[in-house]
Design an enzyme around this catalytic site. Structure first.
Site, PDB file in Angstrom:
ATOM      1  N   ASN A  32       6.546 -55.364  25.752  1.00  0.00           N
ATOM      2  CA  ASN A  32       6.289 -54.478  26.868  1.00  0.00           C
ATOM      3  C   ASN A  32       4.829 -54.021  26.871  1.00  0.00           C
ATOM      4  OD1 ASN A  32       6.230 -52.550  28.857  1.00  0.00           O
ATOM      5  ND2 ASN A  32       8.056 -51.472  28.197  1.00  0.00           N
ATOM      6  N   ASP A  33       4.502 -53.063  26.013  1.00  0.00           N
ATOM      7  CA  ASP A  33       3.170 -52.466  26.064  1.00  0.00           C
ATOM      8  C   ASP A  33       2.039 -53.485  25.885  1.00  0.00           C
ATOM      9  OD1 ASP A  33       4.366 -50.023  26.473  1.00  0.00           O
ATOM     10  OD2 ASP A  33       4.493 -49.568  24.337  1.00  0.00           O
ATOM     11  N   VAL A  34       2.277 -54.518  25.083  1.00  0.00           N
ATOM     12  CA  VAL A  34       1.209 -55.496  24.827  1.00  0.00           C
ATOM     13  C   VAL A  34       0.952 -56.394  26.028  1.00  0.00           C
ATOM     14  CG1 VAL A  34       1.584 -55.502  22.338  1.00  0.00           C
ATOM     15  CG2 VAL A  34       2.776 -57.182  23.753  1.00  0.00           C
ATOM     16  N   THR A  35       1.764 -56.250  27.109  1.00  0.00           N
ATOM     17  CA  THR A  35       1.535 -57.043  28.317  1.00  0.00           C
ATOM     18  C   THR A  35       1.187 -56.126  29.493  1.00  0.00           C
ATOM     19  OG1 THR A  35       3.845 -56.893  29.000  1.00  0.00           O
ATOM     20  CG2 THR A  35       3.259 -58.741  27.579  1.00  0.00           C
TER      21      THR A  35
END
Lengths: 98, 463
Positions: free
Chosen positions: B387-390
């Site tokens: 999630n956050d890394v994209t």
């Protein structure tokens, strides 16, 4: 300041620099095995535990030493074992094809 | 054998061991030579252990052998855990390593007291404090990773002040001991305070920050061993500890950079405030969802697919289904690669190990910096459990709490597919604008089942 301290500090500084240079070159692909391998190498504290327990100076020091032997040796055995298992999983496209 | 000669032989065996350790790390630079590195590391450690058993100071071998056998008995199952359990196993091994370093320091104190010089006392005090706090900190980390303890950060008002006071108390006790090494009850209090500080250090840290914390604990465990080397005047410990400490330190720096955060930021839990600001930004927006059949159609027609895996893939145990998808697409001539973010998962390199376990060739696992340029020429970016890394807000929205964090540029692909259980936000509680883009298809469901259905659809349409 004791002379031993200075010579140990030399060794420490050199080893830390060498460590930085070596570990910078480790592929990020292998960062998990890197951590388990350095754990296994760090388990060399078992030799200090063997000396402490083996000298048998007081009951307390012997017991603490024996527990330390168990804990660090389990790291040594487990660390090498899991690193070995992980690295065997890394295969290239070419190696995979029969 | 005369004792002096025996001691020299042992010293030489330690020097040989140190050479082995250095070669082991050197050969870990590529997967091709890494196995050789493990073997030389094993030989080096074995030589050092066997030589030590012949040390003339060692009197009683029976109990030592029993302790070694017990250690091996614990170590073997810990070495055989499943790959998904590797983060907690690693945290546990940091705990064991730090515990043995602390116990040896404690034993050394009780043997030496009250005839301990000020300098030695300072060394022992520091060593035992670092070892003890790393021990409890690692136990907490392992508990969070095993989900015995909640993964979310546990915080309260004034936490940093309380934690720092506890640390200051531990340091004050060391100083007191330097002047009065005979105060054994003060020493005991110092150990207890350090143990408490370790708990307080890791409890406030959330699951998504685990890669940094586990690296930091690795570093502490290494440096406590090096300090023990100073205490015992043992060069082999100094070297092994310095190597381990340096390794953990470098990994922590890499993890912090990958999250665009500083050490202090991770340790003193700035993410507590983040959740508040992120919650009010949420609003009703529409997403497009798709079925496995539609997803299979698009994937099968693509010529280049990049899969971005995250912790959700590990939780769903979906890596073997992902391999089937990789095989099915590769068979159709689709170019499939994997984009690996440095902090995807719960420890450095976590995704690589899971995918390698599922038999995906490692030349298909590509680091963030190398693969980011390729997304623009990619037909489909498939996100599984990340999630956050994209989150493109990290690149575009200066008000986002994760602004500045390097991300996988999945939004530059022609089509983006996200496999996700529901619309819940990530661990950081941050809204992801990627899900509302026109070219994004949300594939709602369990990662393992959904990838399995895509594979079945691909097989059906093929035959």
């Amino acid at each position: 300041m004791p002379a031993d301290f200075i010579s140990n500090l030399y060794v420490f500084v050199l080893a830390a620099f060498l460590g930085f240079e070596l570990i910078k070159r480790v592929s990020p692909l292998l960062h998990t095995p890197l951590m388990s391998l350095t754990n296994a190498l760090d388990a060399i504290v078992v030799v200090a535990a063997i000396i402490i327990a083996g000298r048998h100076e007081t009951r307390v020091s012997t017991i603490l030493g024996l527990v330390a032997i168990g804990a660090s040796f389990s790291n040594m055995v487990g660390g090498f074992l899991i690193t070995d298992r992980m690295l065997k999983m890394f295969k290239t496209t070419k190696a995979k094809k029969p | 054998m005369n004792p002096a000669l025996a001691q020299q032989l042992i010293d030489f065996s330690y020097i040989a061991a140190v050479v082995g350790f250095i070669l082991a790390l050197k050969w870990l630079n590529s997967p091709a030579s890494a196995m050789r590195g493990v073997v030389i590391g094993e030989i080096a450690s074995a030589v050092a252990v066997v030589a030590t058993l012949f040390d003339p100071q060692v009197l009683h071998h029976k109990w030592l052998i029993i302790a070694l056998i017990l250690g091996a008995g614990i170590g073997i199952p810990l070495g055989m855990v499943k790959m998904t359990a590797v983060p907690q196993r690693t945290a546990l091994s940091h705990a064991f390593g730090a515990m043995s370093a602390a116990l040896i320091g404690i034993a050394e104190y009780y043997v030496g007291t009250p005839h301990i010089s000020k300098f030695e006392m300072a060394e022992i005090g520091l060593e035992v404090v670092i070892g003890s706090l790393t021990f409890t900190g690692s136990i907490i980390a392992a508990g969070k990773l095993q989900e015995i303890l909640p993964q979310r950060p546990i915080t309260y008002k004034g936490q940093n002040i309380v934690s720092l006071s506890v640390l200051a108390a531990a340091l004050a006790l060391i100083i007191l001991l330097v002047f009065h090494p005979e105060y054994t009850h003060v020493f005991a209090a110092m150990v207890v305070v350090a143990l408490i500080f370790g708990i307080m250090l890791v409890t406030p840290i959330g699951g998504a920050d685990m890669p940094t914390v586990i690296s930091l604990l690795n570093s502490y465990a290494g440096f406590s061993a090096a300090l023990l080397g100073f205490v015992l005047n043992s060069k082999v410990l100094v070297v092994a500890g310095a190597l381990d400490g340096a390794s953990g330190f470098i990994l922590s720096v890499i993890m912090c950079k990958a999250m665009n955060r500083s050490f202090t930021n991770v340790l003193f839990g700035a993410f507590g405030q983040v959740q508040v600001s992120a919650a009010k930004g949420a609003e009703e927006r529409t997403v497009r969802s798709a079925s496995a059949e539609e997803a299979a159609g698009i994937l099968g027609a693509a010529s280049k697919v990049i899969i971005a895996p995250g912790y959700g893939m590990a939780v769903a145990q979906a890596q073997h289904k992902v391999r089937e998808l990789y095989d099915a697409l590769s068979k159709r001539g689709v170019d499939v690669k994997f984009a690996i973010h440095p902090v995807a998962g719960r420890m450095p390199g976590h995704m690589n190990v899971l995918l390698a376990e599922a038999d995906i060739p490692y030349d298909k696992l590509v680091e963030m910096d190398e693969i980011n340029g390729e997304f623009a020429q990619t037909d489909v970016a498939l996100i599984i459990g990340a999630n956050d890394v994209t989150n493109p807000a990290a690149r575009e929205d200066p008000s986002s709490p994760i602004y500045g964090m390097p991300i996988l540029d999945v939004d530059r692909a022609r089509t983006v597919m996200v496999i996700k259980r529901g619309m819940g936000a990530g661990f950081a509680g941050i809204e992801n604008p990627l899900y509302y883009m026109d070219k994004t298809l949300m594939l709602f469901g369990d990662a393992k089942n959904f990838v399995g259905s895509i594979v079945r659809e691909l097989a059906g349409s093929h035959g």
